[in-house]
Motif scaffolding. Structure first.
Motif, PDB file in Angstrom:
ATOM      1  N   PRO A 496       0.825  -1.278  -0.187  1.00 22.30           N
ATOM      2  CA  PRO A 496      -0.082  -0.028  -0.096  1.00 22.30           C
ATOM      3  C   PRO A 496       0.857   1.161  -0.006  1.00 22.30           C
ATOM      4  N   CYS A 498       1.122   5.055   1.683  1.00 20.22           N
ATOM      5  CA  CYS A 498       0.539   5.806   2.890  1.00 20.22           C
ATOM      6  C   CYS A 498       0.937   7.474   2.633  1.00 20.22           C
ATOM      7  N   SER A 504      -4.426   1.767  -0.421  1.00 22.29           N
ATOM      8  CA  SER A 504      -4.216   1.535   1.032  1.00 22.29           C
ATOM      9  C   SER A 504      -4.756   0.135   1.640  1.00 22.29           C
ATOM     10  N   LYS A 505      -5.560  -0.392   0.677  1.00 23.60           N
ATOM     11  CA  LYS A 505      -5.827  -1.869   1.188  1.00 23.60           C
ATOM     12  C   LYS A 505      -5.095  -3.123   0.425  1.00 23.60           C
ATOM     13  N   VAL A 610       2.810   1.410   8.712  1.00 30.11           N
ATOM     14  CA  VAL A 610       1.474   1.279   7.856  1.00 30.11           C
ATOM     15  C   VAL A 610       1.493  -0.019   7.179  1.00 30.11           C
ATOM     16  N   LYS A 613       0.350  -2.637   9.537  1.00 32.06           N
ATOM     17  CA  LYS A 613      -1.008  -2.705   9.869  1.00 32.06           C
ATOM     18  C   LYS A 613      -2.004  -3.009   8.861  1.00 32.06           C
ATOM     19  N   SER A 614      -1.741  -2.575   7.746  1.00 33.66           N
ATOM     20  CA  SER A 614      -2.492  -3.086   6.572  1.00 33.66           C
ATOM     21  C   SER A 614      -2.633  -4.409   6.430  1.00 33.66           C
ATOM     22  N   ASN A 617      -5.007  -5.739   9.295  1.00 29.73           N
ATOM     23  CA  ASN A 617      -6.502  -5.233   8.865  1.00 29.73           C
ATOM     24  C   ASN A 617      -7.052  -6.530   7.957  1.00 29.73           C
ATOM     25  N   ARG A 625      -8.453   1.978   5.947  1.00 25.44           N
ATOM     26  CA  ARG A 625      -7.315   2.362   5.596  1.00 25.44           C
ATOM     27  C   ARG A 625      -6.447   2.025   6.857  1.00 25.44           C
ATOM     28  N   ALA A 626      -5.259   1.815   6.873  1.00 24.54           N
ATOM     29  CA  ALA A 626      -4.080   1.747   7.597  1.00 24.54           C
ATOM     30  C   ALA A 626      -3.517   2.995   8.427  1.00 24.54           C
TER      31      ALA A 626
END
Length: 627
Positions: A496, A498, A504-505, A610, A613-614, A617, A625-626
């Motif tokens: 992704p 950022c 973002s996904k 990020v 974290k993405s 998720n 979004r992360a």
């Protein structure tokens, strides 16, 4: 690009360095700056389909008169709409003051809005959230003291908004929103206030309050404000601002992720996100346009003096390579050359994929942004043919071709893909909707020999693969080629972004989907759990754990699996996918090495957090979004 992704926002700034009367006398209009800003923004429309805004500040205006003007719009033709309103004000002024009034700078500044010396424009391409006039830049932080006002606009995304928001709360503020734009403006605004207070405390025993106002405006240290404000920022940014006294700035992130260029002479200082906009607006030599250095700010003081100031120590330069591949206008001579080189660099892979059978291969591209890379691809083919002719005719190497055929042969080039219209459908049935989507693109018939020819079609980049799968491949397969080879002038998008792009996904990336499929097919799905555990256990790690997923496979394995995914059952032709290599990308764009979405090598700590974290998720089924 077949899969549309969001662009980057655009900024434009014009600062007049001489009194308004100078421009009226020389150019015959009080709207010289407005007209130049209009061109700057029109030439960057590619960066702002969601809205636009402008702000203007008059320097040394009289107390009791309005000195800050702002218009914003989400109209489909936002730039024209805004400047139409500005022009209307001057038409009204002409009725009020006549021709003589419009020739008098003092009368204009007293009676007409948008007649100041400092102009800031913004083109919005929203990467998330609502699209309303409240989300359009410039943003305004107001105060009754002129030098405490702040107007801001930018092309940026922060990865650490939560942290920045917390710092504002620690300072005692109560921010009205938790967005990066508001957070950044309030952070800079806080230090604008502190700088005002510092100077006030320094001179409060020497001057009256009325006198000290002028001293503050004259001595305001904008570089100091920015150094204190930006030290906690993590992200990609080119942020522009005007302080109420008329001082202005554009500050760029230490990695140079987001672009910013400027030109200055004795009349103006102008800043924009893209060089061609400055070239068009002022008809100057490209060599006169400078790039603001990473970690620096171009600051124009109240008196019109200007300079570049180091705000943060520059890091390794990682300018966004997507600017070169896709976002920025290809009329920039450097970008034009780079895109052509990206096309040329693909030749060895393409020749291998078609078994060097050029006679039975037709070359085409996805309109319209892949066109320049396609020109480079064709040049590369011609260079290859020239080298072959040289080997045979001059070096006497053996060959099977007829000499006359060899000399007259040219690559077969056709425009096979035509974007017809942007079809809309209100059909809720998925199968019927897919039929509609398949007709977004049309093709040129009767140029492909059924069952004989291979089609090579060039795209800028393949992000999600949905348009290829649902539309382009279906359209090309109607021509009944033997093979369809889809070529991307960009590498595989694996991670992704950022720093501004709407990517973002992870679940949306065709490369990630291919890697998941390969893990499943090879019995290595446990790696997903291992990576997830690392991400959860180390939320602040400065390491990209998601790389472990891709490290199990070669880029070719991922490309082959992508081809499998996008090939629907009804496709009869053999389908292959070729991606640019990261090595060739960096060779083609040597000054713009930001490649984190391809390599996972994020230039900031926030980027690493990020991406992990993405992935978390994704594993937890969160479609958010992360950052």
């Amino acid at each position: 690009m077949s899969d549309q992704i969001k662009h980057e926002c655009g900024i434009a700034m014009v600062r007049l360095r001489k009194p308004l009367q100078y421009y009226i006398d020389k150019y015959g209009t009080p709207m010289y700056a407005a007209n130049r800003l209009y061109v700057l923004m029109q030439k960057q429309i590619n960066r702002g389909q969601d809205g636009a805004g402008i702000a203007n500040i008059k320097i040394n205006s009289k107390p009791g008169t309005r000195y800050i003007s702002r218009y914003r719009s989400v109209d489909p033709q936002a730039v024209n709409y805004i400047f139409g309103k500005v022009a209307k004000k001057f038409r009204k002024a002409k009725k009020l003051g006549g021709e003589e009034g419009l020739k008098n700078a003092d009368w204009i500044k007293d009676n007409v809005a948008f007649s100041g010396e400092v102009w800031l424009g913004h083109l919005r391409y929203g990467t998330h959230g609502e699209n309303s006039i409240e989300t359009c830049h410039p943003f305004l932080r107001q105060n009754n003291w002129r030098s405490r006002n702040l107007v801001m606009a930018g092309n940026f995304n922060m990865t650490n908004v939560e942290e920045l928001f917390g710092k504002l709360v620690e300072l005692g503020q109560h921010p009205k929103e938790k967005t990066d734009t508001v957070t950044v403006m309030e952070k800079i605004g806080h230090f604008v206030d502190e700088e005002n207070q510092r100077i006030f405390n320094k001179y409060k025993d020497e001057y009256s309050n009325n006198e000290i106002t002028e001293v503050i405006e004259r001595e305001l240290d904008v570089a100091r404000i920015l150094r204190r404000s930006c030290r906690d920022f993590d992200g990609g940014y080119a942020m522009a601002g005007i302080i109420g006294n008329g001082a202005s700035f554009v500050v760029r992130d230490p990695s140079g992720i987001r672009p910013a260029y400027y030109y200055a002479d004795d009349e103006i200082v102008v800043i924009a996100s893209e060089k061609p906009a400055i070239k068009s607006a002022f008809n100057i030599d490209y060599n006169s346009i400078q790039e603001i250095k990473p970690g620096h700010a171009l600051i124009v003081n109240k008196d019109g003096s200007f300079g570049e100031h180091e705000i943060l120590s520059a890091l390794e330069k990682k300018s966004c390579s997507f600017e070169r591949i896709y976002f920025s206008r290809g009329t920039d001579p450097d970008i034009y050359r780079e895109r052509k080189q990206l096309g040329k660099a693909l030749i060895p892979q393409i020749l291998k994929a078609i078994d060097f059978d050029l006679k039975n291969t037709v070359f085409s591209y996805i309109p319209n942004t892949a066109e320049t890379a396609f020109l480079g691809l064709i040049e590369g083919l011609e260079d290859y043919l020239s080298a072959k002719r040289r080997e045979i005719l001059l070096e006497g190497k053996p060959h099977l071709e007829n000499i006359e055929d060899l000399l007259s042969f040219r690559p077969r080039v056709e425009k096979l893909v035509n974007k017809d219209v942007k079809l809309r459908t209100f059909i809720t049935n998925d199968n019927d909707r897919d039929v509609m989507v398949a007709n977004v693109y049309d093709t040129t018939y009767e140029v492909i020999r059924s069952g004989v020819d291979t089609i090579v079609v060039l795209d800028d980049s393949i992000v999600r693969g949905t348009t290829l799968e649902k539309s382009i491949l279906t359209t090309l397969d109607k021509l009944k080629p033997k093979r369809i080879i889809v070529v991307s002038s960009a590498p595989q998008i694996r991670y992704p972004d950022c720093y501004g792009i709407d990517m973002s996904k992870m679940r949306e990336f065709i490369a990630f989907r291919a890697a998941l499929k390969l893990l499943e097919e090879t019995g290595q799905q446990y790696i997903l759990d291992e990576v997830y555990d690392k991400c959860v256990a180390n939320p602040d790690a400065e390491e990209n754990f998601v790389k472990d997923i891709y490290s199990q496979f070669t880029p070719q394995q991922v490309s082959d699996k992508i081809a499998d995914i996008i090939t629907m059952d009804q496709i009869n032709a053999e389908v292959k996918v070729i991606y640019q290599t990261v090595e060739n990308l960096n060779k083609s764009c040597p000054e713009h090495l930001g490649d984190w979405y391809f390599t996972g090598n994020f230039p900031t700590e926030g980027g690493m957090k990020v991406v992990n974290k993405s992935f978390v998720n994704f594993m937890e089924g969160k479609v958010v979004r992360a950052y």
